[in-house]
Structures are given as structure tokens and as C-alpha cells.
Design a protein around this motif. Structure first.
Motif, PDB file in Angstrom:
ATOM      1  N   SER A 365       1.047  -1.187   0.116  1.00  0.00           N
ATOM      2  CA  SER A 365       0.066   0.250  -0.035  1.00  0.00           C
ATOM      3  C   SER A 365       0.755   1.142  -0.300  1.00  0.00           C
ATOM      4  CB  SER A 365      -1.236  -0.176   1.165  1.00  0.00           C
ATOM      5  OG  SER A 365      -1.737   0.827   1.121  1.00  0.00           O
ATOM      6  N   GLY A 366       1.882   1.178   0.733  1.00  0.00           N
ATOM      7  CA  GLY A 366       2.298   2.342   0.859  1.00  0.00           C
ATOM      8  C   GLY A 366       2.889   3.039  -0.448  1.00  0.00           C
ATOM      9  N   LYS A 367       3.368   1.688  -1.533  1.00  0.00           N
ATOM     10  CA  LYS A 367       3.626   2.056  -2.835  1.00  0.00           C
ATOM     11  C   LYS A 367       2.696   2.824  -3.777  1.00  0.00           C
ATOM     12  CE  LYS A 367       8.396  -0.653  -2.430  1.00  0.00           C
ATOM     13  NZ  LYS A 367       8.680  -2.043  -2.786  1.00  0.00           N
ATOM     14  N   SER A 368       1.410   2.301  -2.725  1.00  0.00           N
ATOM     15  CA  SER A 368       0.545   2.072  -4.435  1.00  0.00           C
ATOM     16  C   SER A 368       0.466   3.643  -4.109  1.00  0.00           C
ATOM     17  CB  SER A 368      -0.574   1.515  -4.354  1.00  0.00           C
ATOM     18  OG  SER A 368      -1.723   1.641  -4.558  1.00  0.00           O
ATOM     19  N   THR A 369      -0.634   3.931  -5.654  1.00  0.00           N
ATOM     20  CA  THR A 369      -1.139   5.471  -5.906  1.00  0.00           C
ATOM     21  C   THR A 369      -2.355   5.045  -5.572  1.00  0.00           C
ATOM     22  OG1 THR A 369      -1.693   5.309  -8.022  1.00  0.00           O
ATOM     23  CG2 THR A 369       0.148   5.753  -7.416  1.00  0.00           C
ATOM     24  N   GLN A 370      -3.146   3.916  -5.247  1.00  0.00           N
ATOM     25  CA  GLN A 370      -4.509   3.566  -5.505  1.00  0.00           C
ATOM     26  C   GLN A 370      -4.797   3.812  -3.248  1.00  0.00           C
ATOM     27  OE1 GLN A 370      -7.217   2.192  -6.957  1.00  0.00           O
ATOM     28  NE2 GLN A 370      -5.423   3.616  -8.478  1.00  0.00           N
ATOM     29  N   LYS A 371      -5.438   4.320  -2.881  1.00  0.00           N
ATOM     30  CA  LYS A 371      -6.162   4.958  -1.975  1.00  0.00           C
ATOM     31  C   LYS A 371      -6.204   3.739  -0.756  1.00  0.00           C
ATOM     32  CE  LYS A 371      -8.621   8.131  -0.102  1.00  0.00           C
ATOM     33  NZ  LYS A 371     -10.833   8.849   0.101  1.00  0.00           N
TER      34      LYS A 371
END
Lengths: 377, 377, 377, 377
Positions: A365-371
């Protein structure tokens, strides 16, 4: 015991905790990758020389050859993260129960392999998420479970520490140096070291599991590879939402794990640094302060309390509760009995696997641009 | 004064706060949309009947006709959110300074229009973000500004309340009913009512501004339209990151605004419910507890303190500081003088616009599947 | 107002407290023994010049000549102790109600004379023992009165301050210099200044009166004449025993009045520096924390609360409660009505006489080699 | 170990405390006056049957016959007060070191006889005044000793408990029944049980000794013979004055020992129930909160700390410090070495004699009509 030689901090903690209730006796060990250092520690612990081993492999092999009743019953693993897996695996494969520091392993695959081994062997693997060992944490968990605070809607769990505010890995901190090294720590830094405690505590008390999360991981101090700080929005499978924060650059904080849980009828608040108070905030009557040993508490709280009210119990007592329960379960096993329900209350290999999965998802998640990142995909 | 008739809570607060220092005298008012109720309140306040008006329009018109020195100098607006804009606009257009409850308006456009009006007229518009009026908040702000805690890296600000845990809008709560109604409150619920206080406090103390945010807004109690709970990940323009939470369904919480700010040298912690203590946690020396009126504080803290140490000052005193400063600035203006620097320290129309923008961005982010929403787009 | 000129601390406190609820308006004053200084203060307070008087005698004389409705209704006396008696006497003799700082007078005889005057004239004399004005003190008193904590057995009341730890009377402290001077303060130092507050609070909450005492009075800082520290064993007429301590040389303490009262069913604990919490410690259930404005409190607590829960009320609000009640009683008197029961709750001339007697008995006991000194001999 | 059979509380505490650091091993015991019960306890403790004795006389006799290295090194006495003297005497006479619960004996004469025996034999007698084992108590003592707070002028020490508020001796409380019985407890009740802890703590931290006292002892609950409550005015030989209170009828209190010490430069405050904080209140700068394990503490504090800052250490850890030090001194003795200075820091037979004298003087003063009773007459 594997690990816990000179300069280690957590090894001593394990030893003190294990001694407290007189249910476990340290009989042998391989305390360091250096046989010399291992011997020094062995002598300090009044161990006979022939039971201080050069390697954990040797320890497991030799101990296994000893007659029952004389050989060790279980292995305690207190090494840095990357050295949990191999001794745990070998111990289980050779019939020894295991109690292991957290996080369980360096990778999720290793954790899952240990989970399979535990299933196959039927042996016990305890994981030292210490903070669930406190009486008031048990009380909180059971108040939630019994509906005392209604349906849980919100959980805020936070774990700020300040000891990595400066670049102490450049000085001589043994603690800091392996924790910031991915080859030893794994994929996460602060989240692995303390974030998993927060995750474990939140799921333990609320009885709900994280189903989605949105993480902002941060490497605050320049030059570090792993996170030293992070904040995570949570959605739980029981409908609650929440926030989890873990930071090792919160200047001036000691070890300030705390949690607040709000239900439809009341809110709970607990602070690790004053662990004998549990604040219960009712909707329309005065706040109550539940205290270790005072009044009519749940059995689980009472079963994990040693001294009368007002004689503060601390971290080693909470840690000791894990060891006591682990030992009592082994004893029951040896005697072919079912252990008391209260003794079965300690984190296991499943918590370990879940913790590793949490780390993977937080990093993803930390790397994702998705919420939102789903926990269970 | 506009608003503050029978049953209102904040009107009385404004009146008490304005009286405290004897710098402001309430001379007239339009206290309710019902002229009858307005008259009742006027009588209770010992006002002459001819200065209790049926509408704010009438009040502004009639007062303007009175001779200087007799007519009111400023207008205090204490109505629900949707009724801030029109009286504020009319007051400014007719040459009266304005002090207005928060959030400034119901829509961002209205807020921006007021900002333009303030610029054009050169009049003063004060916004009652009360919490920046506390001496220890001033102290915190100046400690940050002067580098006492180093560069700010983290900010955690939280504002839990519990009074909307149950569906009190179905009972007779006047407070609740307008706050949950978008036509009166605007696009946000809890975020508008208390989240903006948290935003304002965080930016005030850190001196950094939110540049990106990631919000999870929630309507916890069924049947509500607006958020009653929310959590927001923050990125600040000075490099700090943080978390802002605001909830009105945190069962059992009173009004527990608090903030923690961590720099490279120390951490600060302040709790609105015990406002006279500021905890300063140093990296490697004992925590200090700064207290209102004790020792060598920044001038800003001292200038907003009335009584000696250990005589607790509370919410009304903080609120009174805003009124005192506002009044002193008007007095200076009347006398053609520059007001003392300390008196210029209160939230203005710019804070109001910023608060509205925060609400728009939080709502936008709440609906987005993208993690980050830029504040300044 | 008599007293409260430049440099005085308590005059300003009285003024702020009296303004808070808009029930009292300052209309005239004789603020200093220096007419010049009196005028300066008058101007700062926006008073018309002709109502700023050179002496209190002049004030009382001239005001009496003004028409009813225009002249002052009461006199507020905020001078050092030795200057309480004469203005109070003159005010009462001329038909004005009086509100006076504590201790009531410099000598017991003076106090008793005022008591006689109050009886004769039927006028009201309020004494500003501020600390009984707090909502949670009211709550405590009524919990005792209603038997909620059973029969009271123990009371510990303490009042440590640190501001006289060093010989500040040799610097420029106006506060310190008159307080250590017997010709101005009377026979007691710390006991007079703060011990009487403690005595008043203890008797107010417990509903029991001191019947015997054993005092150890001490002059800690060399060169002082009066006590700056003392401890007193108490026996109360309802069977309770206790300890009262008052010190102005408790280094580092601000204004830390606190009280604990133990009954057969529960204990109560209250701290002036966090006045909105009342700790109720039950025999065999969790401690409760009663809070201003939260839940089902006694009417007396509610009647002395202004803002919703979690908006801290402090010292000025408690002080304001005395003024509000005093004013409401005068208003009722003017309208020929019986004041609301809650408004009648403030310290009177009898508390003042009792306070003076306490001082005499403490000093007598302090000099005695006998253990117990009867209060009522 | 002598005592600590089924139903005893303090025996278990001694055992846990002694185990914590792995420096002491329980090898034998006479746990109860009932040989049956003694055997049950022995089995629970995994002791070999032949080292569980019927009487302490038998234990001492038989152990003495065992070869060195195998026999016990010391005797731990955890019986009710009246059963301390005989086993302690016999142990010392037979060459065994002793660690004994407090108060040392039932009578002063017995205490003095043990003191003589210790002198004659050169053996070690440790007394478990647990509370001086806390790191922050060590820190406080050394801050005083080094003049950090200037000359000590005031000490307030208090020890309220609530567990004897009701007549629990009529129910089945084993604890209560012997404590209220003069033939077992000695001449004092609450003063003996907890007042001596307070006395010991006050003298330990201030480095001053009580020279005169004035006591009000009370038997609050009808039917009791010994005091269950008392307050004592103190004069110390270094010029300080103070108050000591001890009560077991302070309804709702757990075990709330606390102390405040004021010097010419600062005040100290410590609470046993939150033992890891030491509040240091400076004259004119912010209060500091010293914390176990944080910053630059005195060696004595550090030497009695086990785990890093923020991992709370409690009562058993403080107790363990006494056992650890006692054991280390014995080990040094066995090896002909001088023990580390930090290890020599535990209460001894002299503290025990002093405690008994305190009790005698308090009881004498309690009966006297004279205010002051000299301690040293």
C-alpha cells in the motif's frame, strides 16, 4: 535458548520473563554466533559447560539425544529477525516446542512454512507479542467480546518511539544496526519492529481483523533503506474503521504504545506505559478506571495478575504471562491433559503469519497510488 | 451580536468571553430569527429595548445611523454556519469590523467573497478558532518557530467527541439538528464542526501548511447525510507528515482535542482538556512540563495569561483572548495606532478561507480512489 | 471597588470574575491609597472621572447621595487584609452589601464586629473563598451530604505553594511584602493566606467542623516573623480525623490545593489545578471520574457550570460563581424575592469569623506544648 | 524459605522476586506450620521431597549438615511478624544469611537482639522494605544527597490503603486476621504494616532521621485493638519538618504510597503506583519528569533498571532488586570479594531496629497528651 548473548537486549528479557513464575528452567543454549561469546553467557547463567553449544544445530541434535526428562522441552528463539526461521524449523522438525520473538520470520513464505510445520507436528509455537499479556488488555478484549461497549466502530492504535530520531546506526547501537538492514529485518523497519505489535493488539482487543488498509510509509532519516515511520488507515472486517501509527522518530517518546477503541456504548483507552489502568468512558455516566486487581474483573484479567492491587505489574510480568502460559500448555501436553483455558491465551504461529502478511500489505500500500489495498487478496 | 438567542450555546460563550477583559461592551443585538425571542434575550442582557433588533439587516442599518462613539464598533456573528455569510458581508459593506464563529461560511465561494471584502475595506474580520487562544498553544507555536524542537517532522492532531454517538438529532438537540443538515452546515459534518479546529491548530503550531491529504470520511450513524467521523493522512509543505482525526461518535469523549508535534530535537504534546500544561519531550534528557505562568515562557504565552501559575485558565479565557485581541486592534485602529504585536495574534478571514478549502479537499479526497489529493489544485 | 490599583493582583481577578456573567457592572472605585494611581486605574477601566474617588470614605459618602438605580449596589473590597475591616464596616453602616477578599479581617474582634453588623443590617457580606465555587467541589459536598460515600472518617487537605521559597520580600514583590508583615496580614502568614482556604474547603465538603487541632507552625525562611509553613492534625465534630497542611516554601509548587475525603463507602479526591475532575474511589468497584458537565451530577454542580463538558472551566469561572451568586441574591433582594437556592451558596461573614478563629487557634496550638487545642474554648 | 505456604501472599512475592534475576535458587523450605501444607507447596515448587521440612528448626539443622555448595546459603523469612524472630535468630546462629520481611520482629528487644547477632556473626540480614528498591527512589535519594534540590526542608509521606475499611477480619481474610492481632503483629497495626515503609522511605530519600514526632493514632473500625489509621507530625534531625500518614481505612485506595520532598531549590514527588516517574519541580523553570531509563540518571537508578525506557518496571522488579543485591553480596562474600557498591544498597538489620523504634515512639506519642515525643530518648 538460541540467541541472547552479550550485548543483546531481548535475550535477557526472555530469560527474566521465563523465570518469573518458576515454570521454566533454562537448561541449555546457543547464545551467539561466536562460540566464545556463547560460553561467556552460559557461565553467567550458571549453565553446565556441556550444555552451552556452538550452534543451534548442535544444540538441537545433542539435546535430542539426551534422555527424556533431562533434555530440553522447548526452544526459545531470541535472535534478530532473519535468524528466527532456521532454528524454529529445525526445532519443530525434531520435536521441540518453540517460543519465538516477533516478527515471526523475515519473509511471509518462511512464516507460512512454519505454520505448516506446526500443523503437521502438532507442536506449540508461541510468539512473543508481549503486549497482549497485560491483564488490562485481557480485560479490554473481554469487555469487547461480551458486548460491554457495544459494537466497535473505531480503533486508534499508535506506537511512537523516539530512539531512532537521530542516526544512531552510525554510532555503536547494535539494536539499530540490524533493524535498519533489510537482509536482517525483512521488508519493513518500524512497521516490522513495532507496527506489528500495534496490529496484533488492535485485532486482539477488537476481535475484528483488518480487511483493507491505506498506508503512508516514510523513511524520515536520510540514508535509511527501510521505513522508520508510518501511518495506516484501517478498515476492519466487523465494520470498524481506524488509524494505526508507528514511528521510531517521534523524538522524546519512550515506548508509548496505546490504543483507544470506541463502541456504540462506551470507549476504552489503554496505555502500555501505565498498563494497570484501563479507562472506560461511558456515554452518559462518569468514566471508570478499571485497575489491575481491583473489583470484579473478567477471569482473563485475574488469571494474569500476580500481586494485589496497587502493586504495579509491568512489562516483564506481561512477558512472563506468555512464558507461563506456554509452559503450562507444554506441561499439560506432557501429562496428557487439556490445559486450562486461560493458559491457552498467547499469540501463536497464526498471529505470526498474520503479522507478516500485514507487513507485506503495508509495504504494498505504501508504494501504491490507489487509496485502499485489500488485506486478503 | 447576531444570533445567540434562547437555546443557543455558543452565543453565551461569545458573550462571556467578550466580557472577561472589559474591553468590549455588548450594546445591541439581533439574537434570533424570532423577534420575540430576540427581545427576551435582550432583556436578559439588560440591553435597552431600542437596540434589540428584529433582523441583522435592521441592526446594521440603524446602528450605522447612530453617532460615532455611540454606535456599535463591530459585529459578532454566532449563528449556525449558513447564516454567517450574509451578516458578515453586510457588516463589512457598512464599515463594521466582524468577529465570526467558525467555519467562516457554508461554501468556499462565500468565504472567498468575504476575503475580498476584507481586503477592499481594510476592516478586521476575526474568526473564533478558540483553541489557538490558549497560552500553551502560543508557547508551542513559538517553540517551533524558534527552532527549539528542531525541524518538525511529524504532527498528530486529533479531535474526538462522543456526543453524536447516538442519534440525538431525533431527540430535541438543537445543536445536533442543524449540524447534520447540509443546507445549514455545508458539505461537511464533523470535519466542519471540529476538523477545521484541528487543521487550524496543526498549521498554527507547526507553521507548515497541508499540501496533500488522503481522507477517509465516514458516516457512522445510519441515516445521517454528512460525515460524523473521519481520518486524514497529511503531508505538509515543510516536509512533515501526519494524521488528523475528527470524530463525533467516539463514545464517552468530551471535547478531547489534542496535538503532538515531533521535531528533530524534541516532541511537543498539548491537550485542550488540560490546557495549562505543555509537555516537551527531549531526545536525551527528562521531559519538561511547561505550565501557564511558570518560568521563562515566550512573550506570546505571557501576553495571553491573566492569573498567576496554578490558577487554571480554561476555555473561556482562551476565547476571551481572541476577543481581547480583536478589541485591542479595533481600539488601536480608532486611535490611529499600530496595535501591539501580541494583540494581532488571532485567526482572520484567511484562516477562514483556508478552513473552507480544507473541507472541500477532505470531501474530495473522501470520495476519491486515489490516495493523495493535492491541497492547492 | 476598594483597592485593586496598579500592581495589585487580586483586584483584577475580582474584576474579571465579576464581569463574566454580566450580572455586575463596576461603576465606581477607590483603587489605591494614592489618588493619582486610583485615577490611572479608573481610566483603564473606562470609568467616568467623577466616580473614581480618592478614598473609600469619599466613595461611600458620595455614592450614597446618588439616586437609587444609579448609585452602586455593593462594595467589593480587594485590599490587603488590614484594610478590609474599615471599608466593610462603613459600607454596611451605610446600607451597601459587601463582597470581600479573605481572610475577612486582621483580627478576630474585627471579624466578629462585622458579623454583628451583618446581623443588624440584614445586608449581605460575601467572602471570596474562591475554591468552593468550583462545580466539582459542589458535587463533592453534595455527595457527602447525601451519604453517597457513607460516613466521613478521614480528611486530608493540603495547600502547597512555592513562591516564597526564597526571600522574595527582599526583591520587589508587592505581594510578598505585605503578606509577611503582621501589621498588615494579622497573626498568621501562610495559614492566613492559604490555610484558611484549606480549612474552609474541608469544612465545606465534609459538613463537619474542626473541634480540636494540633498545629506545628514553622517559619522556614530566616528573618520572617510569620509562619510560611504549617501542618495541623484535625479532629472534626462528626468524628472524622485529618491533616491540613499549608506551605509557601514548597519549592516548585504552583497553587496545588487538593483534598481527599474518605467515607465508609468511598473516597473522594479533588485537585484545584485540574478542577474539572472529581475522583470517586469505591470500595470494590472501579474508580469513577466525575467531570464537570458530564452525566448525572447534583444540581449544585450543574448550576455552577457554564460551558459543555470538555471545555475546561477554571479559577476565574469559580470566582465568577461567587460574584454571580452574590449578584443574584442582591437582585432578588431588590425585587423582594427569595433568591434561588443555588444562588445562596457562597461563603459569608460566618465563614469569615470561623476562618479568623481557625487562625487564632492554629497560632495558639503552634505555641503550645499540649497536643490538642480545643477549637471552641 | 520459612513460611509462604498455601494462602499466603507475600511468600509468592518473595519467590517471584528472588527468581527474576537468576541469582538465587530456592532449594528447600518449611512453608507452613502444617507439615502437610508445607509438602503441598514444596511439590508445587518442584522441590525434592527431602528438602521440604516440617519445621524451620529441622530445616536449619538438616541443611547445615549438607556439604557446602549443596546446602542453602541463606534463609528467607516470610511468616507473619511474630514468627520472624526465632527463625532469623536460629539461622544467624547457624551461619546462614537472612532475608526477612518487615517489620523485623514483634518487639524492639527482639530486633535489637538480632542486630547484636548480626554484629557478632558478621552475617548479612536484609529487610524487605521493597519500596526503596525502585530506580526512581534511588534517583531521588541521590538527587538529595548531591544537593540537586538544595537543603531539604519539608517531607510529606503518605501511605493510604482501603482494604480494611470494612471489618474484613470477620470474613475469611487470612491477611487481615493476623494483622489485627497484637500477639502476632506487635504493638502497632497499620503503622507496623505500612507506616514503617513510609518511615523507611522518608529517611532513605531525605537522608535525615526523625528526631521528634507527634502522633495521632486511631482505631477507626470498631472492635479492633490496634490502629488502622494514623497521622504523625515529624521533625527531622537535618532541620526538615513533615507529615507521615498511614491508613488502611482510606476507602478505595489501593496501595498508594507516595512522597514529596521540598528543598531550597526544588521539590521531588514520587508515587509508588506509577513508580517510573519522578517529578522534579524547580523553583523557576519547568517541572521535569525523570523516568526510569531515560537520560542521564544517577548510577544507582541505572543499576536497578532492567529494561529500556518505556517498558514499565513494577513492584516485583523493585523487590527483585533487593534479592539481587542481597544475593550478589553473598556471592562476593563467598568469593572473598568486596561487592559492588550498588549491590550494597538494601535495607539491613539497622533499618529493622529503627522501624521497631519508630513503632514504639509512635505508639508512645499516640497515648501522650504532650505534643512532641523525642525519638532518641
Amino acid at each position: 535458548m538460541v540467541g541472547g548473548g552479550p550485548g543483546a537486549f531481548i535475550g535477557d528479557v526472555h530469560r527474566m520473563a521465563s523465570r518469573l513464575d518458576g515454570q521454566i528452567e533454562l537448561v541449555c543454549g546457543s547464545f551467539s554466533s561466536s562460540p566464545e561469546k556463547s560460553k561467556i553467557t552460559g557461565r553467567e547463567l550458571f549453565l553446565p559447560e556441556d550444555r552451552v553449544y556452538d550452534t543451534f544445530q548442535e544444540m538441537i541434535e545433542k539435546e535430542k539425544e539426551l534422555p527424556e526428562g533431562e533434555r530440553m522441552d522447548c526452544v526459545s528463539i531470541v535472535t534478530p529477525n532473519h535468524l528466527h526461521f532456521l532454528p524454529a524449523k529445525l526445532a519443530l522438525e525434531n520435536g521441540f516446542h518453540v517460543i519465538c520473538d516477533k516478527p515471526l520470520t523475515r519473509t511471509l513464505e518462511e512464516a507460512e512454512e512454519l505454520e505448516r510445520l506446526v500443523e503437521e507436528t502438532g507442536l506449540i509455537l508461541a510468539l512473543t507479542h508481549t503486549y497482549t499479556g497485560y491483564p488490562m488488555v485481557k480485560q479490554a478484549r473481554d469487555m469487547v467480546k461480551n458486548g460491554d461497549i457495544g459494537t466497535v466502530r473505531k480503533v486508534y492504535v499508535e506506537y511512537p518511539q523516539g530512539w531512532m530520531t537521530e542516526k544512531i546506526e552510525e554510532t555503536d547501537s547494535k539494536q539499530a544496526s540490524w533493524r535498519i538492514d533489510p537482509s536482517k529485518s525483512g521488508i519493513a523497519g518500524a512497521m516490522g519492529d513495532i507496527g506489528t505489535h500495534a496490529e496484533n493488539l488492535a485485532e486482539y482487543i477488537t476481535g475484528q481483523r483488518i480487511s483493507e488498509l491505506c498506508a503512508d510509509l516514510d523513511t524520515v532519516v536520510e540514508g535509511r533503506v527501510l521505513d522508520d515511520d508510518g501511518s495506516v488507515l484501517l478498515r476492519m472486517d466487523g465494520g470498524a474503521t481506524g488509524v494505526l501509527t508507528a514511528s521510531q522518530v517521534a523524538a522524546g517518546e519512550e515506548n508509548s504504545l496505546s490504543i483507544r477503541v470506541y463502541g456504540t456504548k462506551a470507549g476504552l483507552e489503554w496505555h502500555q506505559m501505565e498498563p494497570n489502568s484501563l479507562y472506560v468512558k461511558w456515554l452518559d455516566k462518569p468514566m471508570e478506571v478499571y485497575r489491575t486487581g481491583v473489583g470484579d474483573l473478567y477471569d482473563s484479567a485475574t488469571a494474569h495478575t500476580r500481586v494485589p492491587a496497587g502493586h504495579p505489574e509491568g512489562y516483564l510480568e506481561a512477558f512472563g504471562n506468555l512464558y507461563r502460559n506456554f509452559a503450562k500448555c507444554i506441561q499439560a501436553r506432557l501429562q496428557g491433559e487439556e490445559p486450562d483455558e486461560q493458559y491457552q491465551d498467547f499469540p501463536t504461529v497464526s498471529d505470526g503469519v498474520r503479522g507478516m502478511k500485514f507487513l507485506y500489505k503495508v509495504v504494498e500500500s505504501g508504494k501504491s497510488t490507489q487509496k485502499w489495498t485489500s488485506f486478503d487478496d
